[in-house]
Design a protein around this motif. Structure first.
Motif, mmCIF file in Angstrom:
data_model
loop_
_atom_site.group_PDB
_atom_site.id
_atom_site.type_symbol
_atom_site.label_atom_id
_atom_site.label_comp_id
_atom_site.label_asym_id
_atom_site.label_seq_id
_atom_site.Cartn_x
_atom_site.Cartn_y
_atom_site.Cartn_z
ATOM 1 N N ARG A 89 1.416 -1.278 -0.204
ATOM 2 C CA ARG A 89 -0.067 -0.181 0.398
ATOM 3 C C ARG A 89 0.830 1.308 -0.087
ATOM 4 N NH1 ARG A 89 -2.786 -1.665 4.520
ATOM 5 N NH2 ARG A 89 -3.061 0.873 5.287
ATOM 6 N N ILE A 90 0.118 2.205 -1.212
ATOM 7 C CA ILE A 90 1.492 3.452 -0.355
ATOM 8 C C ILE A 90 0.270 4.425 0.011
ATOM 9 C CG2 ILE A 90 2.120 5.450 -2.023
ATOM 10 C CD1 ILE A 90 2.500 3.390 -4.467
ATOM 11 N N ASP A 91 -0.015 5.294 1.262
ATOM 12 C CA ASP A 91 -0.369 5.780 2.655
ATOM 13 C C ASP A 91 -0.150 6.474 2.592
ATOM 14 O OD1 ASP A 91 -1.866 3.691 2.957
ATOM 15 O OD2 ASP A 91 -0.583 3.140 4.569
ATOM 16 N N VAL A 92 -1.872 7.538 1.496
ATOM 17 C CA VAL A 92 -1.173 9.191 1.356
ATOM 18 C C VAL A 92 -1.462 9.810 3.116
ATOM 19 C CG1 VAL A 92 -2.241 10.995 0.641
ATOM 20 C CG2 VAL A 92 -2.139 9.193 -0.732
ATOM 21 N N LEU A 93 -0.033 10.229 3.120
ATOM 22 C CA LEU A 93 0.056 11.045 4.749
ATOM 23 C C LEU A 93 -0.370 11.959 4.674
ATOM 24 C CD1 LEU A 93 3.275 9.482 5.838
ATOM 25 C CD2 LEU A 93 0.899 8.436 6.121
ATOM 26 N N GLN A 94 -0.704 13.123 4.078
ATOM 27 C CA GLN A 94 -0.621 15.028 4.344
ATOM 28 C C GLN A 94 0.194 14.857 2.599
ATOM 29 O OE1 GLN A 94 2.111 15.656 7.034
ATOM 30 N NE2 GLN A 94 2.427 17.450 5.527
ATOM 31 N N PHE A 95 -0.637 16.437 2.114
ATOM 32 C CA PHE A 95 -0.168 17.319 0.683
ATOM 33 C C PHE A 95 0.381 18.196 1.582
ATOM 34 C CE2 PHE A 95 -3.672 14.179 0.109
ATOM 35 C CZ PHE A 95 -3.864 14.365 -1.229
ATOM 36 N N THR A 96 1.338 18.664 0.562
ATOM 37 C CA THR A 96 2.522 19.857 1.304
ATOM 38 C C THR A 96 3.051 20.559 0.317
ATOM 39 O OG1 THR A 96 4.480 21.148 2.592
ATOM 40 C CG2 THR A 96 4.351 18.317 1.328
ATOM 41 N N PRO A 97 3.721 21.689 -0.071
ATOM 42 C CA PRO A 97 4.079 22.945 -1.067
ATOM 43 C C PRO A 97 5.615 21.844 -1.670
ATOM 44 C CG PRO A 97 3.358 24.406 0.279
ATOM 45 C CD PRO A 97 2.634 23.248 1.184
ATOM 46 N N ALA A 98 6.056 21.620 -2.338
ATOM 47 C CA ALA A 98 6.680 20.429 -3.186
ATOM 48 C C ALA A 98 7.956 21.999 -2.344
ATOM 49 C CB ALA A 98 7.082 20.998 -4.540
ATOM 50 N N GLU A 99 8.064 23.111 -2.827
ATOM 51 C CA GLU A 99 9.362 23.872 -2.028
ATOM 52 C C GLU A 99 9.495 23.798 -1.279
ATOM 53 O OE1 GLU A 99 5.961 26.799 -2.176
ATOM 54 O OE2 GLU A 99 7.019 25.245 -3.561
ATOM 55 N N SER A 131 -3.565 20.378 -10.080
ATOM 56 C CA SER A 131 -4.179 21.740 -10.369
ATOM 57 C C SER A 131 -4.008 22.187 -8.978
ATOM 58 C CB SER A 131 -5.552 21.594 -9.859
ATOM 59 O OG SER A 131 -5.931 20.457 -9.289
ATOM 60 N N SER A 132 -3.960 21.179 -7.767
ATOM 61 C CA SER A 132 -3.423 22.117 -6.851
ATOM 62 C C SER A 132 -2.330 22.662 -6.746
ATOM 63 C CB SER A 132 -3.499 20.675 -5.388
ATOM 64 O OG SER A 132 -2.617 20.225 -5.404
ATOM 65 N N GLY A 133 -1.014 22.149 -6.870
ATOM 66 C CA GLY A 133 0.426 22.348 -7.081
ATOM 67 C C GLY A 133 1.392 22.139 -5.678
ATOM 68 N N GLN A 134 0.460 20.944 -5.193
ATOM 69 C CA GLN A 134 1.074 20.469 -4.426
ATOM 70 C C GLN A 134 1.674 19.103 -4.631
ATOM 71 O OE1 GLN A 134 -0.509 21.157 -0.655
ATOM 72 N NE2 GLN A 134 -2.648 22.198 -0.964
ATOM 73 N N VAL A 135 2.409 18.823 -3.823
ATOM 74 C CA VAL A 135 2.793 16.954 -4.030
ATOM 75 C C VAL A 135 1.845 16.343 -2.665
ATOM 76 C CG1 VAL A 135 4.626 17.620 -5.048
ATOM 77 C CG2 VAL A 135 4.947 17.304 -2.846
ATOM 78 N N ALA A 136 2.273 14.476 -2.672
ATOM 79 C CA ALA A 136 1.486 14.413 -1.000
ATOM 80 C C ALA A 136 2.809 13.353 -0.646
ATOM 81 C CB ALA A 136 0.490 12.856 -1.361
ATOM 82 N N VAL A 137 2.594 13.467 0.527
ATOM 83 C CA VAL A 137 3.770 13.360 1.344
ATOM 84 C C VAL A 137 2.718 11.275 1.450
ATOM 85 C CG1 VAL A 137 5.294 12.371 3.184
ATOM 86 C CG2 VAL A 137 4.476 15.241 1.956
ATOM 87 N N GLN A 144 11.515 -4.884 1.510
ATOM 88 C CA GLN A 144 11.204 -5.737 3.343
ATOM 89 C C GLN A 144 11.683 -3.874 4.275
ATOM 90 O OE1 GLN A 144 13.292 -8.667 3.969
ATOM 91 N NE2 GLN A 144 11.141 -10.239 4.051
ATOM 92 N N ARG A 145 11.566 -2.555 3.347
ATOM 93 C CA ARG A 145 12.189 -1.729 3.793
ATOM 94 C C ARG A 145 10.901 0.056 3.650
ATOM 95 N NH1 ARG A 145 14.863 3.493 3.906
ATOM 96 N NH2 ARG A 145 16.389 3.292 4.936
ATOM 97 N N GLU A 146 10.449 0.414 4.678
ATOM 98 C CA GLU A 146 9.372 1.155 4.772
ATOM 99 C C GLU A 146 10.678 2.573 4.799
ATOM 100 O OE1 GLU A 146 5.803 1.307 7.319
ATOM 101 O OE2 GLU A 146 7.235 1.973 8.506
ATOM 102 N N SER A 147 9.496 3.071 3.569
ATOM 103 C CA SER A 147 10.505 4.519 2.860
ATOM 104 C C SER A 147 9.160 5.484 3.343
ATOM 105 C CB SER A 147 11.154 4.661 1.903
ATOM 106 O OG SER A 147 12.024 3.725 2.458
ATOM 107 N N LEU A 148 10.360 6.167 3.627
ATOM 108 C CA LEU A 148 9.273 7.972 3.536
ATOM 109 C C LEU A 148 8.685 7.767 1.770
ATOM 110 C CD1 LEU A 148 8.879 11.406 6.152
ATOM 111 C CD2 LEU A 148 6.670 9.640 5.087
ATOM 112 N N ALA A 149 8.318 9.024 1.599
ATOM 113 C CA ALA A 149 7.992 8.760 0.002
ATOM 114 C C ALA A 149 6.808 10.383 -0.433
ATOM 115 C CB ALA A 149 7.877 8.174 -0.749
ATOM 116 N N THR A 150 6.862 10.784 -2.246
ATOM 117 C CA THR A 150 6.112 11.871 -2.473
ATOM 118 C C THR A 150 6.038 11.219 -3.831
ATOM 119 O OG1 THR A 150 8.646 13.203 -2.986
ATOM 120 C CG2 THR A 150 7.566 13.823 -1.461
#
Length: 292
Positions: A89-99, A131-137, A144-150
């Motif tokens: 699963r790729i769990d969407v945690l939040q949305f944030t500006p890319a910069e 359209s939001s201009g953001q990225v999903a965290v 077998q390795r858990e990672s944060l991603a965008t």
């Protein structure tokens, strides 16, 4: 391309089945270790340091060495019991500006393709995110390795970029940061002028791997039995003694390069001029008689 992982994007109550593909590939020239005399391949054996016996791959496990030198052996069953809640699963945690995300966190890029009946929700989330201009965290488990991603959109496709964890980023602990280094206003102005002169839109197609190309030419020449011609060595850059003069010369060279004019070798010209003047001023040499 061949998919290397299958799973789903979990976005609220919406589940989008996707396939994952590696978005990049290395173009390095690969070599084998061979015997210098006959070119035979070198093979390595997996030998146990305890009994000196060769170990088949099926009997090899992962071991974690303690500070005391003792080894903790982990089996496949130990890894299966780990709580990887984001597995498949790729769990969407939040949305944030890319910069707001420092590029130093990014590790590797992957493409995501909708799978089965996931095309419509895939396109819906893609268009909304673009359209939001953001990225999903997001959080994802790969190998077998858990990672944060965008998740971001590139050319109409989701790009998953895995990230390092905060404790994996080293702090820049350098001595010069504690020094009180004074920069004159004229030097700063000249450096800004150099940046302005060299400013242009980034086009990655303008750049290429000159080392790999030269290495490929060497290989092709050896295959054809031709003599390998060494490339001319570039003059090693030395630290500038007069920073202001170096910056000014750099600005002039950058302007000439942008206008398409070749840079003039000032030092070589001045040395040639001095040599010529020396020849004109030098008195004629006297002839000496040889003794019988």
């Amino acid at each position: 391309m061949r998919s290397i992982w299958k799973g789903a994007i979990s976005f609220g109550l919406v589940t989008i089945p996707v396939k994952l593909y590696s978005a990049t590939e290395q173009k390095d020239v690969t070599f084998h270790q061979v015997h210098r005399e006959d070119g035979g391949r070198i093979r390595y054996k997996r030998v146990c340091t305890q009994d000196g016996e060769e170990v088949p791959y099926s009997d090899i496990a992962k071991g974690y060495e303690l500070a005391t030198g003792e080894m903790v052996v982990l089996t496949d069953e130990d890894f299966e019991d780990l709580p990887l809640s984001t597995s498949r699963r790729i769990d969407v945690l939040q949305f944030t500006p890319a910069e707001q995300i420092d590029p130093i966190y990014f590790a590797k890029s992957y493409y995501l393709e909708p799978d089965a009946q996931g095309a419509k929700p895939y396109v819906l989330l893609r268009d909304a995110l673009e359209s939001s201009g953001q990225v999903a965290v997001v959080k994802v488990a790969l190998r077998q390795r858990e990672s944060l991603a965008t998740l971001r959109v590139r050319d109409g496709v989701f790009v998953l970029e895995t990230m390092l964890w905060p404790d994996e980023i080293r702090a820049p602990d350098f001595a010069f940061l504690e020094e009180d280094i004074e920069v004159r206003a004229q030097e700063l102005s000249m450096a800004e002028s150099l940046i302005s002169t060299m400013e242009s839109d980034f086009d990655p197609s303008e750049y290429h791997d000159t080392y790999r190309e030269a290495l490929q030419q060497v290989i092709e020449a050896k295959v054809a039995g031709k003599e390998v011609i060494a490339a001319p060595e570039e003059e090693e850059a030395r630290p500038a003694v007069d920073l202001m003069a170096a910056l000014r010369a750099s600005v002039e060279a950058a302007k000439r390069e942008r206008e398409g004019e070749p840079a003039k070798p000032k030092k070589a010209a001045s040395k040639a001029k001095q040599a010529k003047e020396g020849e004109e001023k030098a008195p004629p040499k006297r002839k000496t008689r040889k003794s019988a």
